[in-house]
Scaffold this active site. Structure first.
Site, PDB file in Angstrom:
ATOM      1  N   LYS A   1      49.724  36.636  31.250  1.00  0.00           N
ATOM      2  CA  LYS A   1      50.070  37.811  32.209  1.00  0.00           C
ATOM      3  C   LYS A   1      50.611  37.116  33.505  1.00  0.00           C
ATOM      4  O   LYS A   1      51.650  37.790  33.965  1.00  0.00           O
ATOM      5  CB  LYS A   1      48.418  38.202  32.555  1.00  0.00           C
ATOM      6  CG  LYS A   1      48.512  39.327  33.829  1.00  0.00           C
ATOM      7  CD  LYS A   1      47.124  39.506  34.225  1.00  0.00           C
ATOM      8  CE  LYS A   1      46.079  39.579  33.174  1.00  0.00           C
ATOM      9  NZ  LYS A   1      44.774  40.267  33.939  1.00  0.00           N
TER      10      LYS A   1
ATOM     11  N   LYS B   1      40.313  31.257  34.795  1.00  0.00           N
ATOM     12  CA  LYS B   1      39.324  32.138  35.078  1.00  0.00           C
ATOM     13  C   LYS B   1      37.983  31.788  35.110  1.00  0.00           C
ATOM     14  O   LYS B   1      37.548  30.465  34.728  1.00  0.00           O
ATOM     15  CB  LYS B   1      39.195  33.328  33.738  1.00  0.00           C
ATOM     16  CG  LYS B   1      38.593  34.595  34.032  1.00  0.00           C
ATOM     17  CD  LYS B   1      39.657  35.496  34.471  1.00  0.00           C
ATOM     18  CE  LYS B   1      39.104  36.812  34.998  1.00  0.00           C
ATOM     19  NZ  LYS B   1      40.346  37.747  35.166  1.00  0.00           N
TER      20      LYS B   1
ATOM     21  N   ASP C   1      37.021  39.602  40.006  1.00  0.00           N
ATOM     22  CA  ASP C   1      37.217  40.737  38.881  1.00  0.00           C
ATOM     23  C   ASP C   1      36.114  41.399  38.597  1.00  0.00           C
ATOM     24  O   ASP C   1      35.321  41.817  39.942  1.00  0.00           O
ATOM     25  CB  ASP C   1      37.223  39.610  37.700  1.00  0.00           C
ATOM     26  CG  ASP C   1      37.631  40.223  36.547  1.00  0.00           C
ATOM     27  OD1 ASP C   1      39.035  40.409  35.992  1.00  0.00           O
ATOM     28  OD2 ASP C   1      36.812  40.328  35.561  1.00  0.00           O
TER      29      ASP C   1
END
Ligand code: GLU
Length: 447
Positions: free
Chosen positions: A116, A128, A168
């Protein structure tokens, strides 16, 4: 050994080494399928252990996060940061606070993030993190103490040039504030570029809040135009009602679409006349209530605790809630009910079988790697503003976001065509995202 055997061998080894991580397997398996097509044409991409290195995170951190609730009781959560790939830039990717978080979830998200971020065209690697902490029902004080404890460990692993977390699921403006405060205290410096999604008075960027949802709709509109349509007058289903969903709905309606339904984990709401965005934002963002409240307070809206939002007849579907929220049966339902376009605002919301149904039934499908890249792209724009100690206007930043989404669509469309799979944006996104990272990794040697 032919390409198929070679890739199966990598995958079988990965299954063995990463047991009990089904979401990670799913994310890797989809990318490896696309890479078979690349390797058949450009076998040098398998040189120097490139594929094995790509699938193995550079570093995986797991740590204890102890904190004290308002009653004085001690809780112990688990914190994660997976620094997956930094060939293109510092690790970049959000933090998720949700009880479902485990190492496999963070690895799937980190792996997706590599491709991405590559597709955004901006200099950011993939990472992440998060925790199995459940923010639901927690007071402000509890959230703050949890964030402070989480950052007390994380701070030594991040930095403007090393790793730049953001939000997130379960991590929004409030959490980024508490995380930044603790980082600033521990580091004894105001290092704006260490986190993105910051408040506007202390280094945040305009449009960052809206960016993932807006970007998803910009890309959807580009995809529709490539097939002779656009959003004007179309019926759109948006699953979820968090940050991504809310701004996807807002932009879709601004572009003339009618949002006929949205949801949360408690159920879904049907809104045949469209969504009153002001009301929804007040309920979700200020009152932090569930979607049933919207149906109670807005005429013409109905709440359903049973069944699925995917049963609504529509033209466009934007899954914006969470991973694997749309399965094969529901994909078939969408096709039966007239849906022609699907774009993923969430990360991996469609199961592998659902994507197969989209292919079989001729639904134009934009995967999350491309469709939800607007959030992280605008994070990279926030980093640019921080590096130059500047802040841009809403209009300028939004125009940059639109350009980025349009370029992503053109890139995945062209790549799919180049590799003989015209209109298959999964293959286009995986290959285009991969090639940029792979070229950088090959140039930088066996690291
Ligand atoms: N969590 C978002 C994503 O899935 C944004 C990450 C970021 O801004 O770093 O891409």
């Amino acid at each position: 050994m032919n390409v198929d055997e070679q890739v199966s061998n990598y995958y079988n080894l990965l299954l063995k080494r990463n047991a009990g991580e089904p979401e990670f397997h799913q994310a890797v398996s989809e990318v490896l399928d696309s890479l078979k097509i690349v390797l058949a044409k450009d076998p040098h991409y398998a040189d120097y252990g490139l594929i094995q290195r790509l699938c193995e995170p550079e570093r995986q951190l797991i740590f204890r996060v102890p904190w004290v609730d308002d009653k004085g009781q001690v809780h112990v959560n688990r914190g994660f940061r997976v620094q997956f790939n930094s060939a293109l830039g510092p690790y970049k990717g959000g933090l998720r606070f949700h009880p479902s978080v485990n190492l496999g979830i963070i690895k799937f998200l980190g792996f997706e993030q590599i491709f991405k971020n590559s597709l955004t065209g901006l200099p950011i690697g993939g990472g992440k993190g998060g925790s199995d902490f459940d923010p639901k029902g927690r007071t402000d004080g509890e959230i703050m103490r949890f964030c402070q404890s989480f950052m007390t460990e994380l701070h030594r692993h991040i930095g403007e040039y090393r790793d730049v977390p953001a939000g997130d699921i379960g991590v929004g403006a409030r959490e980024i504030g508490y995380l930044f405060g603790q980082y600033r205290r521990l580091a004894n410096q105001h290092e704006s570029g260490v986190l993105t999604g910051k408040g506007l008075t202390w280094g945040g960027s305009l449009v960052r809040t809206e960016a993932t949802g807006y970007g998803c709709v910009y890309l959807t509109n580009e995809m529709m135009k490539a097939h002779g349509e656009d959003l004007e007058g179309q019926r759109v289903i948006v699953s979820g009602s968090g940050n991504v969903a809310v701004y996807a709905m807002q932009k879709a309606q601004e572009l003339g679409a009618i949002v006929i339904g949205f949801s949360d984990s408690s159920g879904w709401v049907s809104t045949p006349k469209g969504v009153n965005m002001e009301k929804l934002r007040e309920i979700k963002e200020q009152r932090r209530e569930r979607v049933a409240v919207y149906a109670d307070e807005v005429e013409g809206a109905t709440f359903h605790s049973e069944g699925t939002i995917w049963s609504l007849a529509a033209d466009v579907a934007l899954p914006c809630a969470t991973q694997n929220e749309l399965n094969a049966e529901q994909a078939a339902m969408l096709a039966d009910n007239g849906v022609r376009f699907v774009a993923e605002g969430a990360n991996m919301p469609s199961t592998a079988d659902a994507i197969e149904i989209f292919r079989e039934r001729g639904i134009h499908f934009a995967p999350g790697k491309a469709a939800n890249a607007g959030g992280v792209a605008t994070s990279a724009l926030e980093m640019q503003q921080n590096a130059s100690r500047d802040s841009w206007t809403f209009e300028y930043t939004d125009a940059r976001l639109q350009q980025i989404m349009s370029k992503i669509f053109k890139n995945i469309d062209k790549t799919a065509r180049e590799y003989g799979h015209e209109g298959d944006y999964v293959i286009g996104a995986n290959i285009a995202g991969f090639k940029k990272v792979a070229d950088a990794m090959l140039a930088q040697g066996v690291i």
